[in-house]
Design a protein around this motif. Sequence first.
Motif, PDB file in Angstrom:
ATOM      1  N   GLN A   6       0.794  -1.467  -0.114  1.00  0.00           N
ATOM      2  CA  GLN A   6      -0.035  -0.046  -0.055  1.00  0.00           C
ATOM      3  C   GLN A   6       0.715   1.235   0.039  1.00  0.00           C
ATOM      4  O   GLN A   6       0.646   1.999  -0.962  1.00  0.00           O
ATOM      5  N   ASP A  10       1.013   4.266  -2.959  1.00  0.00           N
ATOM      6  CA  ASP A  10       0.756   5.554  -2.628  1.00  0.00           C
ATOM      7  C   ASP A  10       1.843   6.301  -3.114  1.00  0.00           C
ATOM      8  O   ASP A  10       1.660   7.361  -3.520  1.00  0.00           O
ATOM      9  N   ALA A  31      -3.443  -3.712  -3.942  1.00  0.00           N
ATOM     10  CA  ALA A  31      -3.734  -2.352  -3.224  1.00  0.00           C
ATOM     11  C   ALA A  31      -4.032  -1.380  -4.296  1.00  0.00           C
ATOM     12  O   ALA A  31      -3.729  -1.470  -5.474  1.00  0.00           O
TER      13      ALA A  31
END
Length: 393
Positions: A6, A10, A31
């Motif tokens: 994740q 991001d 993710a």
Amino acid sequence: MKGDYQDLVDEVSTLLGAPATLEDRDFGLIAFGAHEGDDEIEMDPVRTRSILTRKSTSAVRAWFEGFGIARATEPVRIPAAPDAGVLRARVCLPVRHRGVVHGYVWLLDTDPGPSAEQLAAAMEVTERIGLLLADEASAGEDVARELRAVLTSGRGWQRDMAVAALRAALGPGADDLLAVVCVTPWPRSTTGAAARVPGTVAVCAVPPASADDGPTAFAALVRVRATDNLSPAHTVATRLLGSAAGSAAGIGGARRGLAELPEAWREALAAARTAAARHRGEGAKPARTKESAPIAEWSALGPYRLLTALPAGAAQDPAVTALLRHPELAHTAEVFLDHAGQAGRTAAALGIHRQTLYYRLSRIEQLTGLDLDAGEDRLLLHMALKAARLQGS
């Protein structure tokens, strides 16, 4: 590990100024970045399905792979295809490690879209993702190998060695209360995606020991709360069946520790065979589970606990040979015996008049040579019909 993915997704989203998603090479979602816009154009059916169901359809996968993403080493731009539900163009960043593709990072393309410098920076992040996925795949293969060895080992030193190796691979979790889920038949092409099913401790494909032992099956080791609460195993079974259309699932009794896993596996196999038999039969009792999918627990198999112990291809009892040539009468006999020989309940279940039922029962006695007023004859016929159902007759 999930948090690492994740964080990396991001990071890619920040570099590209657009929400990204990460999928494994089987198009299973790992993710995704936050989608802050509320404009309908921000999403399309394919992207929405991927996020909500954590997977893509085989048709969508084939369409995207047609652009060479499995061989690509650089970002691939893919045009929109409204007829396929792909309303927005995509940019695919292949995730590779040592020349092997392990997944894909996706983002919706825009005009003018990410610059070459942004894409180059994002590809550096995908290299770190590729390393993580490769390490995870290697560890998963090791655990799968040890689990397969335990499930297929005989008694004696071979089992002891296999259990010790699996214990070392699982660490402290080896002493948890565990249940085994079996899905059969298993399409080997989906094993990679199944390895990521949430809730599993370890998974592996289990090929048949011989041609007479049936098709390849899939085993999942699941941590459960109590011996009488196997809901986590049911959840895993339902998810696995989503990747194996036409298959059935069985759940063995829960065990603490690893030494009894081979017995739990045999129970799960028997339960999967029973679930398939019940699902095939119009007159069979439904599996006593919460799901509508063909799933059965060993503890709820009833007479099938004995019947599944019979060798594969066991001879059919002569009592049912002639009867099975008349499917309506065979179905009537099974429903009658399932309802403990109660004529009223049987007629209601079949939606026929009692006199019609009595006529059919008379024909059943003629065809089988059995007396349906005799307890042992009823038992013989009931078990013979269940055995025939189990064998797919």
